[in-house]
Write a protein that holds these residues in place. Structure first.
Motif, PDB file in Angstrom:
ATOM      1  N   ARG A 102      -6.196  -0.992   0.213  1.00 43.66           N
ATOM      2  CA  ARG A 102      -6.454  -0.991  -1.100  1.00 43.66           C
ATOM      3  C   ARG A 102      -7.829  -0.795  -1.406  1.00 43.66           C
ATOM      4  N   SER A 113      -7.957  -1.660  -4.969  1.00 44.85           N
ATOM      5  CA  SER A 113      -6.831  -1.605  -5.789  1.00 44.85           C
ATOM      6  C   SER A 113      -6.253  -2.791  -6.254  1.00 44.85           C
ATOM      7  N   ILE A 115      -3.010  -4.622  -8.537  1.00 46.51           N
ATOM      8  CA  ILE A 115      -1.644  -4.299  -9.226  1.00 46.51           C
ATOM      9  C   ILE A 115      -1.638  -5.260 -10.338  1.00 46.51           C
ATOM     10  N   GLU A 123       4.509  -2.586 -13.611  1.00 47.56           N
ATOM     11  CA  GLU A 123       3.357  -2.618 -12.617  1.00 47.56           C
ATOM     12  C   GLU A 123       2.527  -1.637 -12.999  1.00 47.56           C
ATOM     13  N   GLU A 125      -1.210   0.168 -11.129  1.00 52.70           N
ATOM     14  CA  GLU A 125      -2.346   0.133 -10.193  1.00 52.70           C
ATOM     15  C   GLU A 125      -3.726   0.474 -11.022  1.00 52.70           C
TER      16      GLU A 125
END
Length: 230
Positions: A102, A113, A115, A123, A125
């Motif tokens: 991530r 990262s 979500i 969803e 990012e």
């Protein structure tokens, strides 16, 4: 003592050989150190504890060191890496957050990262700047961990230290995490040593692997020695 099954065990020297990082640097990161009157705590606590004063790394530690070093090589200071680890523990909820899939960096900042689910239910990012505490959408390079296989939870499972073409893998569930020929699970150091004694054809017959696997093991082990010398 830890349950070492599926964890992998590496000394700083073994980790340094695989990662092309000086073992003393790895020891400082995991043991902490003092410069003049300034104390620098360890970046994190290693997952392997054999009950003595020596430093040992598990596979997750190996991946964490790899990413920390990559960030520093990209221009992020060690102090900011340490701060990023502390902040990311809160965001991700893991003790070794750098080894997850991530993270991003642009050479100045470190991003994680996240979500999120939008009002439309989709969803998306987004990248959270760990220091500015705001979302960033540009200036981000490719993920660092291109040669790692991750599980559904984002944690590292396998590492292909020379890329998948070489077919050499570091798998904590096999050979205590030592580099192995992926198909046969024979450590590359053993295959390379057998080739020195018996030749490529003899080693291939002895371990029931293709001659190409022996050549790849020789090439891989030579790359480790070259990296260590450099």
């Amino acid at each position: 003592m830890n349950n070492l099954i599926g964890v992998g065990v590496y000394t700083p020297a073994e980790a340094g050989r695989l990662l092309h990082i000086r073992p003393a640097k790895i020891s400082r990161w995991l043991r902490g150190h003092r410069i003049k009157k300034q104390n620098y705590p360890s970046l994190w606590t290693p997952e392997v504890n054999l009950g003595d004063e020596h430093v040992f790394l598990g596979f997750r530690d190996l991946m964490e060191v790899r990413v920390a070093d990559a960030f520093i090589r990209a221009g992020v200071s060690a102090q900011r890496v340490r701060a990023a680890i502390i902040l990311a523990r809160d965001v991700i909820g893991q003790e070794r957050p750098l080894s997850t899939n991530r993270f991003r960096t642009d050479g100045r900042e470190i991003f994680v990262s996240v979500i999120e689910t939008g009002e439309d239910g989709k969803e998306r990012e987004r990248l959270l700047n760990l220091f500015k505490r705001q979302y960033e959408f540009k200036g981000i390079i490719e993920p660092i961990l291109k040669t790692v296989d991750f599980g559904d939870d984002g944690n590292p499972l396998l590492w292909w230290p020379s890329g998948r073409r070489m077919n050499v893998v570091v798998d904590p569930s096999r050979a205590f995490g030592q580099p192995i020929e992926a198909a046969s699970s024979v450590p590359t150091v053993i295959l390379a040593a057998a080739a020195r004694q018996e030749g490529v054809s003899g080693a291939a017959r002895a371990y029931a692997v293709p001659e190409a696997a022996i050549r790849r093991a020789i090439e891989f082990e030579a790359s480790l020695e070259h990296g260590l010398a450099a």
